[in-house]
Enzyme design. Structure first.
Site, PDB file in Angstrom:
ATOM      1  N   ASP B 131      17.630  29.256  56.106  1.00 12.04           N
ATOM      2  CA  ASP B 131      17.241  28.507  56.971  1.00 12.04           C
ATOM      3  C   ASP B 131      16.559  27.367  56.286  1.00 12.04           C
ATOM      4  O   ASP B 131      15.352  27.894  55.205  1.00 12.04           O
ATOM      5  CB  ASP B 131      16.266  28.971  58.108  1.00 12.04           C
ATOM      6  CG  ASP B 131      16.005  27.984  59.059  1.00 12.04           C
ATOM      7  OD1 ASP B 131      16.556  27.142  59.593  1.00 12.04           O
ATOM      8  OD2 ASP B 131      14.868  28.262  59.919  1.00 12.04           O
ATOM      9  N   HIS B 138       9.044  17.078  60.323  1.00 15.34           N
ATOM     10  CA  HIS B 138       8.481  18.484  60.535  1.00 15.34           C
ATOM     11  C   HIS B 138       7.653  18.929  59.523  1.00 15.34           C
ATOM     12  O   HIS B 138       6.379  19.720  59.772  1.00 15.34           O
ATOM     13  CB  HIS B 138       9.763  19.376  60.867  1.00 15.34           C
ATOM     14  CG  HIS B 138       9.479  20.722  61.163  1.00 15.34           C
ATOM     15  ND1 HIS B 138       8.827  21.190  62.112  1.00 15.34           N
ATOM     16  CD2 HIS B 138       9.694  21.826  60.360  1.00 15.34           C
ATOM     17  CE1 HIS B 138       8.673  22.676  61.796  1.00 15.34           C
ATOM     18  NE2 HIS B 138       9.258  23.104  61.034  1.00 15.34           N
ATOM     19  N   GLU B 204      12.232  26.375  68.190  1.00 12.51           N
ATOM     20  CA  GLU B 204      12.627  25.385  67.282  1.00 12.51           C
ATOM     21  C   GLU B 204      14.038  24.824  67.285  1.00 12.51           C
ATOM     22  O   GLU B 204      15.074  25.693  67.243  1.00 12.51           O
ATOM     23  CB  GLU B 204      12.495  26.219  65.638  1.00 12.51           C
ATOM     24  CG  GLU B 204      10.795  26.337  65.161  1.00 12.51           C
ATOM     25  CD  GLU B 204      10.956  26.597  63.719  1.00 12.51           C
ATOM     26  OE1 GLU B 204      11.912  27.046  63.119  1.00 12.51           O
ATOM     27  OE2 GLU B 204       9.748  26.485  63.301  1.00 12.51           O
ATOM     28  N   GLU B 206      17.069  23.290  66.286  1.00 14.57           N
ATOM     29  CA  GLU B 206      17.720  23.199  65.043  1.00 14.57           C
ATOM     30  C   GLU B 206      19.253  22.909  65.062  1.00 14.57           C
ATOM     31  O   GLU B 206      19.783  23.217  66.368  1.00 14.57           O
ATOM     32  CB  GLU B 206      17.516  24.364  63.935  1.00 14.57           C
ATOM     33  CG  GLU B 206      16.132  24.785  63.797  1.00 14.57           C
ATOM     34  CD  GLU B 206      16.098  25.676  62.447  1.00 14.57           C
ATOM     35  OE1 GLU B 206      16.791  25.621  61.497  1.00 14.57           O
ATOM     36  OE2 GLU B 206      14.951  26.175  62.352  1.00 14.57           O
ATOM     37  N   ASP B 238      15.935  28.621  66.540  1.00 16.48           N
ATOM     38  CA  ASP B 238      15.057  29.383  65.695  1.00 16.48           C
ATOM     39  C   ASP B 238      13.586  29.869  66.267  1.00 16.48           C
ATOM     40  O   ASP B 238      12.901  29.507  65.853  1.00 16.48           O
ATOM     41  CB  ASP B 238      14.895  28.819  64.212  1.00 16.48           C
ATOM     42  CG  ASP B 238      14.336  29.868  63.314  1.00 16.48           C
ATOM     43  OD1 ASP B 238      14.253  31.093  63.459  1.00 16.48           O
ATOM     44  OD2 ASP B 238      13.615  29.433  62.150  1.00 16.48           O
ATOM     45  N   ARG B 242       4.385  32.084  66.227  1.00 18.25           N
ATOM     46  CA  ARG B 242       3.590  31.569  65.291  1.00 18.25           C
ATOM     47  C   ARG B 242       2.610  32.099  65.012  1.00 18.25           C
ATOM     48  O   ARG B 242       1.982  32.061  63.905  1.00 18.25           O
ATOM     49  CB  ARG B 242       2.920  30.115  65.924  1.00 18.25           C
ATOM     50  CG  ARG B 242       3.842  29.132  66.352  1.00 18.25           C
ATOM     51  CD  ARG B 242       4.785  28.681  65.224  1.00 18.25           C
ATOM     52  NE  ARG B 242       5.980  27.808  65.681  1.00 18.25           N
ATOM     53  CZ  ARG B 242       7.066  27.302  64.769  1.00 18.25           C
ATOM     54  NH1 ARG B 242       7.148  27.904  63.652  1.00 18.25           N
ATOM     55  NH2 ARG B 242       7.931  26.614  65.294  1.00 18.25           N
ATOM     56  N   GLN B 245       3.781  34.811  62.229  1.00 19.04           N
ATOM     57  CA  GLN B 245       4.124  33.830  61.090  1.00 19.04           C
ATOM     58  C   GLN B 245       2.773  33.483  60.519  1.00 19.04           C
ATOM     59  O   GLN B 245       2.791  33.759  59.012  1.00 19.04           O
ATOM     60  CB  GLN B 245       4.836  32.565  61.479  1.00 19.04           C
ATOM     61  CG  GLN B 245       5.441  31.666  60.429  1.00 19.04           C
ATOM     62  CD  GLN B 245       5.967  30.485  61.055  1.00 19.04           C
ATOM     63  OE1 GLN B 245       6.495  30.462  62.196  1.00 19.04           O
ATOM     64  NE2 GLN B 245       6.487  29.721  60.046  1.00 19.04           N
ATOM     65  N   LYS B 258      10.162  35.380  62.624  1.00  9.25           N
ATOM     66  CA  LYS B 258      11.318  34.627  63.000  1.00  9.25           C
ATOM     67  C   LYS B 258      12.329  35.889  63.188  1.00  9.25           C
ATOM     68  O   LYS B 258      13.509  35.344  63.873  1.00  9.25           O
ATOM     69  CB  LYS B 258      11.786  33.843  61.489  1.00  9.25           C
ATOM     70  CG  LYS B 258      10.787  33.004  61.030  1.00  9.25           C
ATOM     71  CD  LYS B 258      10.823  31.585  61.859  1.00  9.25           C
ATOM     72  CE  LYS B 258      10.117  30.558  61.165  1.00  9.25           C
ATOM     73  NZ  LYS B 258      10.371  29.345  62.120  1.00  9.25           N
ATOM     74  N   THR B 262      17.464  34.994  66.954  1.00  9.35           N
ATOM     75  CA  THR B 262      17.898  33.651  66.598  1.00  9.35           C
ATOM     76  C   THR B 262      18.948  33.168  67.620  1.00  9.35           C
ATOM     77  O   THR B 262      19.915  34.168  67.467  1.00  9.35           O
ATOM     78  CB  THR B 262      18.215  33.400  65.231  1.00  9.35           C
ATOM     79  OG1 THR B 262      17.384  33.673  64.300  1.00  9.35           O
ATOM     80  CG2 THR B 262      18.596  31.800  64.728  1.00  9.35           C
ATOM     81  N   GLU B 369       4.253  21.494  66.968  1.00 10.53           N
ATOM     82  CA  GLU B 369       4.127  20.155  67.009  1.00 10.53           C
ATOM     83  C   GLU B 369       3.750  19.307  68.311  1.00 10.53           C
ATOM     84  O   GLU B 369       2.924  18.570  68.384  1.00 10.53           O
ATOM     85  CB  GLU B 369       5.429  19.454  66.084  1.00 10.53           C
ATOM     86  CG  GLU B 369       5.598  19.926  64.785  1.00 10.53           C
ATOM     87  CD  GLU B 369       6.853  19.493  64.296  1.00 10.53           C
ATOM     88  OE1 GLU B 369       7.044  18.316  63.878  1.00 10.53           O
ATOM     89  OE2 GLU B 369       7.962  20.295  64.191  1.00 10.53           O
TER      90      GLU B 369
HETATM   91 CA   LIG Z   1      13.456  27.402  61.303  1.00  9.92          CA
HETATM   92 MG   LIG Z   2      14.636  33.178  64.532  1.00  6.50          MG
END
Ligand SMILES: [Ca+2]
Ligand SMILES: [Mg+2]
Ligand SMILES: [Ca+2]
Ligand SMILES: [Mg+2]
Ligand code: NI
Lengths: 423, 423
Positions: B131, B138, B204, B206, B238, B242, B245, B258, B262, B369
């Site tokens: 990734d 970002h 996320e 993506e 994804d 938070r 993480q 993560k 996914t 964000e």
């Molecule tokens: Ca990501």
């Molecule tokens: Mg993931």
């Protein structure tokens, strides 16, 4: 009771007596199919021949085709009872008092091959490979080198077994050459960054747990049941390019500094064979959270050693001697932590321990620590020193457990550095 | 020249006109074998039936069994000439002027199935998933949130496409439920850390490139040839915890924050179908090092949108609108960088772009964000706001390219949040 003994002669210092019986996958000729085997002395025993001869006669394996596969994944997925049945069947079959194989010349001929005549292959298809960071000495040394002696270990380290996802595609079998990676390194002063062959190529002395049975997505594994999900251990060299790693790793962790190659030893030593060598795990302070608190916390007493042999030199130099039992987080805590968020493990997944460093300077598990990031060259012999690895260097990891009159060993995990491609 | 048109009726707003023909894998009934397909309007075209009918009559595919496989990996390994041949064959076969399929009722019956009647599966076996972190907006927003407004982006970011290894085992197909992960979060003030269901669950937005042909270990891919190694693109969510993480990621990067799941969209839109929607890539300053300097640097004009639908609510709320063309590093630079150290890619590997945020606050690609780490709740409708995702929320990503009278789209990538297991 007399010690268990095989009808096959096994040298006293062999890593592969009847007490071990590690599992691997070999090819006899370039055109042969890969086949599962166990190691016994200087021989491999072809398990496909044993299966075809009907000698896996226990209830779990008698009708399984798991030993007719090109890898061990299917056997691993069967779980600990099947692993124990295979081990018991093979220990009996190879013992000096059992005639079935001993007295069957044609089956011996087909199934027992000199190790020197076969090529060992990666024994498993590795879906995912994760690498932990479980040696406190290693964490402390790295932190001190990169951030200084105040709080070298980040607070989170004491609460969870830190890890990152590694690259599965570039995992290779012992003996595969290691091409020096190219990449970006930190700029010297002002940009642009350095670009070219890595100038800080390193080894990392690690072991890795091979996952046997997996878990479903969303269903964490209880730490007290985690041992049943681990088939065994291998030696691992997590080759690292320290300059590439240093420049790329903030904020998402190591990537190209690691992914160029990772080497495994060919024989998976089962947790059952390692059981006589368990020892207490280090006391953990602060106490782990309940999901990491084990009823019995086990470590293993495995002596580990790294040798470097420069090109054109006869003698290898031993550069480190350490022990698996220096790890702070146990492999069962690693596995339980890995799944606590619901992440699914699959048979054949690999969990690296992280670099295994001991407390003493001659027990550090990588050159970064041994040379203190190149500041203190390490003598290899009377006229050679190393800051980092040079082209032509051959690095060999070995490991074993000393039993009463026998050794349960891992063989070797080796690789030689080739210069970067000029292309 | 009249616009290319299929004999199958395709609604004007469909994502799947004859100009698209994305590849996927489906199952007709629970007991059916998984089979490759392309999407056309509201139908899937079973490529195994087309192959068995002998209609792949070009030189590269006429004797291949690649469409009789349960995944697309073998087809992907054949390379761009075979991909182009398949696309040309299928565009002709489905066109309004070609009778071979149009006028063969029994073959139509067998090969064209209503999309509503089939189950879409992961179209590829993913050996490794990486990734990236390729949106400057970002990177800047995350840096500002976590480290403050001075130098929010680390210096290395401008010199290389930063990435980390992700978890392949927990990649799932659109529509799979997302169980809220449990794990450790930062301590509130003093230890111990928080432990429990994540309190900062995020999406996320993506996309991901699907690797077609791979490269040998030790042999980097030239950036100007990297496009030939990419088969196509999919949408990717994804999912990120938070709090997990934030607590775990120093110094080795994201791991359990993560790896719980996914989600991918089912249809791989080929680079050939996307060719009409290329646009200039952003100017890169500082200039990239030679190994990342492209003769022609391409981006894609793909409109992207995320919707959230809380439990029990009829209407989804659009929470972000952005575009793939906001990415700073191109997918070909990502691929070339990934291999510069010799790392080998394999067919079916996945390269995520990283969260795709645009410059404006309504074009940010994740709640971190959009709500500035929960400080500014985001209104979903007149009486609902979100700081992070709540149980029952369904998140849907969509994306498409507007052509002249047609749309080349990606369908949807969706998942609903279920509460943590109490076990
Ligand atoms: Ca990501
Ligand atoms: Mg993931
Ligand atoms: Ca390591
Ligand atoms: Mg490595
Ligand atoms: Ni006795």
């Amino acid at each position: 009771m007399a010690a268990l003994k095989s009808f096959i002669e096994v040298r006293p210092d062999s890593h592969f007596p009847i007490q071990n019986l590690p599992f691997g996958v070999f090819k006899h000729r370039p055109s042969s199919l890969p086949r599962p085997a166990v190691a016994i002395g200087d021989y491999v025993l072809d398990l496909s021949e044993i299966a075809l001869a009907g000698l896996f006669d226990g209830p779990l394996l008698s009708s399984s085709d798991c030993f007719l596969q090109p890898n061990l994944n299917k056997f691993l997925s069967l779980g600990r009872p099947a692993w124990k049945e295979a081990r018991a069947t093979l220990q009996k079959l190879l013992s000096s008092t059992e005639p079935k194989l001993r007295d069957n010349a044609s089956l011996r001929e087909k199934s027992l091959l000199p190790m020197s005549e076969v090529e060992m292959l990666l024994p498993i298809v590795i879906g995912d490979y994760s690498d932990f960071f479980s040696s406190m000495h290693h964490a402390k040394n790295c932190g001190t080198i990169f951030r200084g002696p105040e709080n070298p270990i980040n607070l989170n380290w004491f609460h969870l077994p830190i890890a990152y996802h590694g690259r599965a595609s570039s995992i290779v079998i012992s003996g595969t050459d290691v091409i020096r990676p190219r990449g970006q390194g930190p700029p010297t002063g002002a940009p642009p960054p350095y670009f070219g062959p890595s100038r800080k190529l390193d080894f990392e002395l690690e072991m890795a747990a091979v996952v046997g049975t997996g878990n479903e997505l969303g269903k964490p594994v209880d730490v007290n049941e985690a041992g049943d999900h681990i088939f065994g251990l291998v030696l691992m060299n997590d080759w690292s390019a320290r300059d590439i790693q240093a420049w790329e790793y903030v904020p998402l962790g190591p990537f190209l500094g690691k992914s160029f190659i990772t080497t495994l030893s060919p024989w998976i030593v089962t947790l059952d064979a390692l059981e006589p060598f368990t020892c207490d795990a280090p006391k953990q302070d602060p106490a782990p959270l309940p999901y990491l608190a084990e009823k019995t916390s086990k470590n293993y007493n495995i002596s580990l050693e790294v040798q470097i042999k420069p090109a054109g030199v006869e003698e290898s130099a031993v550069v480190t001697r350490t022990n698996f039992n220096h790890l702070y987080w146990t492999i069962t805590q690693q596995l339980a932590h890995h799944t606590i968020n619901g992440c699914n493990l699959r048979p054949g997944d690999l969990l690296g321990t992280g670099t295994i460093s001991g407390p003493d300077p001659d027990s550090y598990g990588c050159l970064l620590e041994l040379t203190w990031n190149g500041q203190k060259p390490l003598p290899l012999n009377s006229n050679t020193t190393r800051k980092f690895l040079e082209d032509g260097d051959e690095v060999t990891i070995t490991g074993c457990c000393k039993g009463d009159g026998y050794t349960v060993g891992f063989g070797t995990c080796t690789g030689k550095i080739l210069p970067s491609n000029s292309s």
